[in-house]
Enzyme design. Structure first.
Site, PDB file in Angstrom:
ATOM      1  N   ASP A   8      -2.071   5.530   3.145  1.00  0.00           N
ATOM      2  CA  ASP A   8      -1.052   4.879   2.080  1.00  0.00           C
ATOM      3  C   ASP A   8      -1.356   5.519   0.836  1.00  0.00           C
ATOM      4  OD1 ASP A   8       0.915   3.194   1.381  1.00  0.00           O
ATOM      5  OD2 ASP A   8      -0.685   1.892   0.502  1.00  0.00           O
ATOM      6  N   ASP A  10      -0.563   4.255  -2.924  1.00  0.00           N
ATOM      7  CA  ASP A  10      -0.934   3.264  -4.132  1.00  0.00           C
ATOM      8  C   ASP A  10      -1.590   2.168  -3.418  1.00  0.00           C
ATOM      9  OD1 ASP A  10       1.347   3.423  -6.613  1.00  0.00           O
ATOM     10  OD2 ASP A  10       2.121   4.206  -4.506  1.00  0.00           O
TER      11      ASP A  10
END
Length: 221
Positions: A8, A10
């Site tokens: 992922d 952020d």
């Protein structure tokens, strides 16, 4: 045997909350409204810009004026999306270790390509990652497995030979839905009242550097 690692963005790979906080507080200051702390903003970044704007202005999507605030926030963020953003501590070493093992790594994010692509370029990661899948590239976003399947296709690696690393329950759900082993990041943008331990990931790391022995273990097993 592990052949690739998907992240992922952020809250997992990059600490972007600093720039989100700066943009939000600039808007609040111009309107003589109280600023928000980094700690409060980081709890909401994983839920997107709407959640950050809602925090600062105490408005919900659909209320009068909310869309204008959101549009302003996104335009301002795009103009300064890599001012203070950094890799999480230890993540530089993790990426270098992955590359030293001749493994592929990539990104699967719910952050639109409008922001993801220039951010990766500014951070010098666009030429290093093997793929970067955004909502623009698929019909269904996480926790649907479609983005992960597309990432695996682009890097020519089966989900069974890949792990997905994320800091939100939907990341773990997306990986599980793709029949992929998952790693929960307790150091990331975990929402208030939630805990990475509760997501039923295959593995849990307290800091980014913990990924190195895990990768070693999975690469040789």
């Amino acid at each position: 045997m592990l052949k690739a690692v998907l992240f992922d963005l952020d809250g997992t790979l990059l600490d972007t909350a600093v720039d989100f906080t700066a943009v939000l507080n600039a808007m609040l200051g111009e309107r003589q409204l109280p600023p928000q702390s980094y700690d409060e903003v980081r709890k909401r970044v994983s839920d997107g810009a709407r959640a950050v704007v809602s925090l600062g202005f105490q408005q919900q999507e659909g209320e009068t004026g909310f869309q204008a605030l959101l549009d302003e926030f996104l335009d301002r963020y795009l103009a300064q999306l890599a001012v203070s953003t950094t890799l999480f501590p230890g993540m530089s070493e993790v990426l270098a270790h992955i590359e030293a093992l001749d493994l592929k790594w990539g990104i699967v994010t719910n952050k639109p390509a409008r922001f993801t692509e220039p951010l990766l370029a500014a951070m010098g990661l666009d030429q290093r990652c093997a793929t970067a899948i955004c909502p623009d590239h698929v019909t269904n976003r996480k926790p649907h497995p479609e983005p992960i399947y597309l990432a695996c296709k682009e890097i020519d690696c089966l989900p069974a030979h890949t792990i997905y690393v994320g800091d939100h329950r939907r990341d773990i759900d997306a990986g599980r839905n793709a029949s992929m082993r998952t790693v929960a990041c307790a150091y990331g943008y975990v929402s208030a009242g939630d805990s990475a331990e509760s997501w039923a990931a295959d593995y849990l790391v307290a800091q980014a550097l913990d990924l190195i022995p895990l990768i070693n273990q999975l690469h040789t097993s």
